[in-house]
Design an enzyme around this catalytic site. Structure first.
Site, PDB file in Angstrom:
ATOM      1  N   LYS A 215       9.753 -15.913 -10.958  1.00  0.00           N
ATOM      2  CA  LYS A 215       8.298 -15.097 -11.528  1.00  0.00           C
ATOM      3  C   LYS A 215       7.641 -16.320 -11.912  1.00  0.00           C
ATOM      4  CE  LYS A 215       7.830 -11.076 -14.833  1.00  0.00           C
ATOM      5  NZ  LYS A 215       8.234 -10.778 -16.156  1.00  0.00           N
TER       6      LYS A 215
ATOM      7  N   ASP B  72      -3.759  -6.721   4.707  1.00  0.00           N
ATOM      8  CA  ASP B  72      -4.440  -7.854   6.051  1.00  0.00           C
ATOM      9  C   ASP B  72      -4.579  -9.375   5.956  1.00  0.00           C
ATOM     10  OD1 ASP B  72      -5.512  -5.893   7.687  1.00  0.00           O
ATOM     11  OD2 ASP B  72      -7.124  -4.944   6.122  1.00  0.00           O
TER      12      ASP B  72
ATOM     13  N   LYS C  76     -13.051  -1.495  16.423  1.00  0.00           N
ATOM     14  CA  LYS C  76     -11.484  -1.638  16.200  1.00  0.00           C
ATOM     15  C   LYS C  76     -11.466  -1.729  17.373  1.00  0.00           C
ATOM     16  CE  LYS C  76     -10.216  -1.338  11.608  1.00  0.00           C
ATOM     17  NZ  LYS C  76     -10.154  -0.621  10.525  1.00  0.00           N
TER      18      LYS C  76
ATOM     19  N   LYS D  97      -9.763  -5.487  18.901  1.00  0.00           N
ATOM     20  CA  LYS D  97      -8.129  -5.751  18.776  1.00  0.00           C
ATOM     21  C   LYS D  97      -7.930  -5.521  20.610  1.00  0.00           C
ATOM     22  CE  LYS D  97      -7.196  -4.452  13.582  1.00  0.00           C
ATOM     23  NZ  LYS D  97      -6.285  -4.840  13.465  1.00  0.00           N
TER      24      LYS D  97
ATOM     25  N   ASN E 177       0.781  -1.435   0.034  1.00  0.00           N
ATOM     26  CA  ASN E 177       0.034  -0.289   0.218  1.00  0.00           C
ATOM     27  C   ASN E 177       1.466   1.071  -0.167  1.00  0.00           C
ATOM     28  OD1 ASN E 177       1.153   0.796   2.800  1.00  0.00           O
ATOM     29  ND2 ASN E 177      -0.082  -0.824   3.371  1.00  0.00           N
TER      30      ASN E 177
ATOM     31  N   ILE F 191      -0.937  -7.895  14.567  1.00  0.00           N
ATOM     32  CA  ILE F 191       0.051  -7.004  15.200  1.00  0.00           C
ATOM     33  C   ILE F 191      -0.549  -6.563  16.660  1.00  0.00           C
ATOM     34  CG2 ILE F 191       2.528  -5.875  15.627  1.00  0.00           C
ATOM     35  CD1 ILE F 191       2.322  -6.545  12.768  1.00  0.00           C
TER      36      ILE F 191
ATOM     37  N   ALA G 105       2.173   0.849  11.332  1.00  0.00           N
ATOM     38  CA  ALA G 105       1.853   0.554  10.303  1.00  0.00           C
ATOM     39  C   ALA G 105       0.523   0.141   9.895  1.00  0.00           C
ATOM     40  CB  ALA G 105       2.805  -0.871  10.355  1.00  0.00           C
TER      41      ALA G 105
ATOM     42  N   PHE H 166      -3.820   2.950  15.225  1.00  0.00           N
ATOM     43  CA  PHE H 166      -4.641   3.633  13.920  1.00  0.00           C
ATOM     44  C   PHE H 166      -5.880   2.470  13.619  1.00  0.00           C
ATOM     45  CE2 PHE H 166      -2.376   7.702  13.696  1.00  0.00           C
ATOM     46  CZ  PHE H 166      -0.733   7.543  14.133  1.00  0.00           C
TER      47      PHE H 166
HETATM   48  O1  PMT Z   1       3.110   5.474   6.849  1.00  0.00           O
HETATM   49  P1  PMT Z   1       2.400   7.195   6.503  1.00  0.00           P
HETATM   50  O2  PMT Z   1       2.380   7.247   5.002  1.00  0.00           O
HETATM   51  O3  PMT Z   1       2.613   8.367   7.455  1.00  0.00           O
HETATM   52  O4  PMT Z   1       0.677   7.216   6.510  1.00  0.00           O
HETATM   53  C1  PMT Z   1       0.133   7.183   7.551  1.00  0.00           C
HETATM   54  C2  PMT Z   1      -0.823   5.573   7.967  1.00  0.00           C
HETATM   55  C3  PMT Z   1      -1.933   6.021   7.346  1.00  0.00           C
HETATM   56  C4  PMT Z   1      -0.311   5.084   7.434  1.00  0.00           C
HETATM   57  C5  PMT Z   1      -1.190   5.753   9.379  1.00  0.00           C
HETATM   58  O5  PMT Z   1      -1.759   6.799   9.928  1.00  0.00           O
HETATM   59  C6  PMT Z   1      -2.169   4.121   9.424  1.00  0.00           C
HETATM   60  O6  PMT Z   1      -3.199   4.955   9.474  1.00  0.00           O
HETATM   61  N1  PMT Z   1      -2.105   3.633  10.106  1.00  0.00           N
HETATM   62  C7  PMT Z   1      -2.487   1.759   9.930  1.00  0.00           C
HETATM   63  C8  PMT Z   1      -2.824   1.711   8.377  1.00  0.00           C
HETATM   64  C9  PMT Z   1      -3.933   0.242   8.691  1.00  0.00           C
HETATM   65  O7  PMT Z   1      -3.913  -0.417   8.712  1.00  0.00           O
HETATM   66  O8  PMT Z   1      -5.120   0.860   9.232  1.00  0.00           O
HETATM   67  P2  PMT Z   1      -6.129  -0.889   9.211  1.00  0.00           P
HETATM   68  O9  PMT Z   1      -7.520   0.146   9.638  1.00  0.00           O
HETATM   69  O10 PMT Z   1      -6.311  -1.624   8.184  1.00  0.00           O
HETATM   70  O11 PMT Z   1      -5.461  -1.280  10.680  1.00  0.00           O
HETATM   71  C10 PMT Z   1      -6.128  -1.272  12.223  1.00  0.00           C
HETATM   72  C11 PMT Z   1      -4.930  -1.014  12.560  1.00  0.00           C
HETATM   73  O12 PMT Z   1      -4.550  -2.493  13.417  1.00  0.00           O
HETATM   74  C12 PMT Z   1      -3.635  -0.289  13.071  1.00  0.00           C
HETATM   75  O13 PMT Z   1      -3.161  -0.118  13.913  1.00  0.00           O
HETATM   76  C13 PMT Z   1      -2.825  -1.240  11.980  1.00  0.00           C
HETATM   77  O14 PMT Z   1      -1.197  -0.931  12.619  1.00  0.00           O
HETATM   78  C14 PMT Z   1      -3.132  -2.931  12.848  1.00  0.00           C
HETATM   79  N2  PMT Z   1      -2.664  -3.765  12.087  1.00  0.00           N
HETATM   80  C15 PMT Z   1      -3.372  -4.551  11.158  1.00  0.00           C
HETATM   81  C16 PMT Z   1      -3.705  -5.541  10.702  1.00  0.00           C
HETATM   82  C17 PMT Z   1      -2.436  -6.273  10.976  1.00  0.00           C
HETATM   83  N3  PMT Z   1      -2.258  -7.765  10.521  1.00  0.00           N
HETATM   84  N4  PMT Z   1      -2.201  -6.187  11.777  1.00  0.00           N
HETATM   85  C18 PMT Z   1      -1.727  -5.129  12.327  1.00  0.00           C
HETATM   86  O15 PMT Z   1      -1.081  -4.780  14.008  1.00  0.00           O
END
Ligand code: PMT
Length: 408
Positions: free
Chosen positions: A290, A280, A341, A345, A212, A309, A276, A327
């Site tokens: 390849k 997903d 969330k 979580k 992404n 995570i 991060a 986030f």
């Molecule tokens: O990196 P930048 O360009 O500065 O942009 C910042 C950002 C927009 C990426 C950042 O601020 C942000 O929103 N990060 C979370 C992105 C995300 O994956 O969101 P989500 O709604 O899909 O996931 C929710 C949370 O679960 C997040 O804290 C994510 O880190 C966590 N997660 C998700 C999936 C996974 N397998 N493990 C996780 O820890």
């Protein structure tokens, strides 16, 4: 002796409120601080070097080209000496000089050459404070990391009423007490944090992957802000071109699995922030060579879910960080989705950002964030530089950590 041995450098600016610096110096001295002062040319119109030297029992510094003063302690050493620098009163003119990085006299040169925290204490006429130019300068200076106290609302020396009155010596003293108390606790407790940031890459074959737009900036800025508060921070970062900040320990990873592994290896920590954008899903199979065009039937790729995570950290009973923040990248129903969330979580905070807009969120210098805690309290941070938002987040997380009754 509430501020014993704290070294405070006070720059006295040119405004009528300058006389209050004498009261602050007395209060600080009574409480064990060591004080040095720089008197600006316009500050000298309101306060004399003799009164400052008498109260501080130390030389008053005035001129960058003063041979004697430079021989005793040069302008770089003055900043190195200080635990914090205060500018009082900070005039509109002084703010504008700092905004453009002027180094025209001793005060501005010391500030430009300093990496110490600087507390600005504005005082000016209400219209000067509310002027768009001053408000724009305020934003820039906050983004540079300058700390602010005030101005307060009240009657000003010019006879007008409104926002522009300098915070009182008592208020400044309380601010400093709080500032140093927090610093001392963080140091004593040897606080540690981990921050995940950037995207992950889930490879289909040696040259193709799912990923992404995340640049990693928001997470890196949070790490920098936590580090500035004295918290030893490790970043676990997915691949991006973002320049790694100095003084921060960074573990570079590629996939979500690697990120998880490195997170586990970085435990225990007191605080975890998952910024991060973890993919997903990952391909069930990663081909060693390849993939050829005709190898994939009906254009389908089989995927499976990556481990979460944030959820792992929040539900990890053995070594759960005291505070776990995530986030949420949303394109719609920001608050509703984030509330679910936080519930699913089990984290303590979610910082939700709208990633449907080009000028905030992914890969932008700016962000706009809604903070939700597990009690359902909501706070909005309007659009601002990611570094500014990171400072706010770091401060909130540290405050929450220190408020935790089981912690103290
Ligand atoms: O990196 P930048 O360009 O500065 O942009 C910042 C950002 C927009 C990426 C950042 O601020 C942000 O929103 N990060 C979370 C992105 C995300 O994956 O969101 P989500 O709604 O899909 O996931 C929710 C949370 O679960 C997040 O804290 C994510 O880190 C966590 N997660 C998700 C999936 C996974 N397998 N493990 C996780 O820890």
């Amino acid at each position: 002796m509430e501020l014993k041995n704290k070294k405070i450098l006070i720059i006295i600016g040119g405004g009528i409120a300058a006389y209050k610096s004498l009261d602050l110096i007395r209060l600080l001295k009574k409480n064990g601080s060591e004080i040095k002062t720089i008197l600006t040319k316009s500050g000298k119109e309101f306060v004399t070097p003799l009164s400052l030297t008498t109260l501080t029992r130390s030389k008053t510094y005035e001129n960058i080209f003063d041979q004697d003063a430079e021989a005793e302690i040069d302008h770089i050493a003055l900043s190195r000496w200080a635990d914090i620098i205060i500018v009082m009163p900070t005039t509109a003119n002084f703010m504008s000089k700092l905004t453009i990085g002027k180094a025209e006299d001793l005060a501005t040169t010391v500030l430009l050459a300093s990496d110490k925290n600087v507390l600005l204490v504005p005082a000016m006429n209400v219209r000067m404070w509310l002027h768009k130019a001053t408000q724009a300068n305020l934003k820039v200076l906050q983004d540079f990391g300058y700390l602010f106290i005030g101005p307060e609302k009240g009657e000003m020396a010019c006879g007008e009423f409104g926002e522009g009155k300098m915070s009182s010596p008592r208020q400044i003293f309380s601010y400093l007490k709080n500032y140093f108390d927090k610093k001392d606790i963080v140091k004593k407790k040897n606080l540690k944090a981990l921050v995940t940031t950037g995207p992950t890459r889930e490879y289909l074959d040696p040259v193709r992957y799912i990923s992404n737009e995340s640049s990693g900036k928001q997470g890196y800025e949070i790490a920098v802000a936590l580090n500035k508060l004295g918290i030893k921070t490790t970043v676990i970062a997915g691949p991006s071109n973002y320049k790694t900040p100095k003084d921060i320990k960074v573990k570079k990873v590629t996939s979500a699995d690697e990120m998880m592994l490195n997170v586990k290896e970085s435990l225990p920590v007191d605080l975890a922030v998952c910024a991060a954008a973890v993919a997903d899903f990952k391909p069930i199979l990663k081909k060693n060579k390849k993939i050829k065009k005709d190898e994939i039937e009906s254009n389908s790729i089989m995927l499976k879910k990556n481990n979460d995570i944030l959820e792992f950290l929040s539900k990890n009973n053995k070594s759960r960080p005291r505070i776990v923040a995530g986030f949420a990248a949303e394109t719609d129903n920001l608050t509703k989705n984030s509330l679910s969330k936080i519930k699913n979580k089990h984290c303590d905070f979610i910082f939700a950002n709208d990633v449907s807009k080009k000028n905030i969120g992914f890969n932008s210098d700016y962000n706009k964030v809604t903070m939700i805690d597990k009690k359902g309290n909501i706070k909005h941070f309007p659009k601002n530089k990611k570094s500014f938002i990171a400072n706010k987040i770091a401060q909130i997380l540290l405050d929450r950590l220190l408020d935790d009754r089981n912690f103290n």
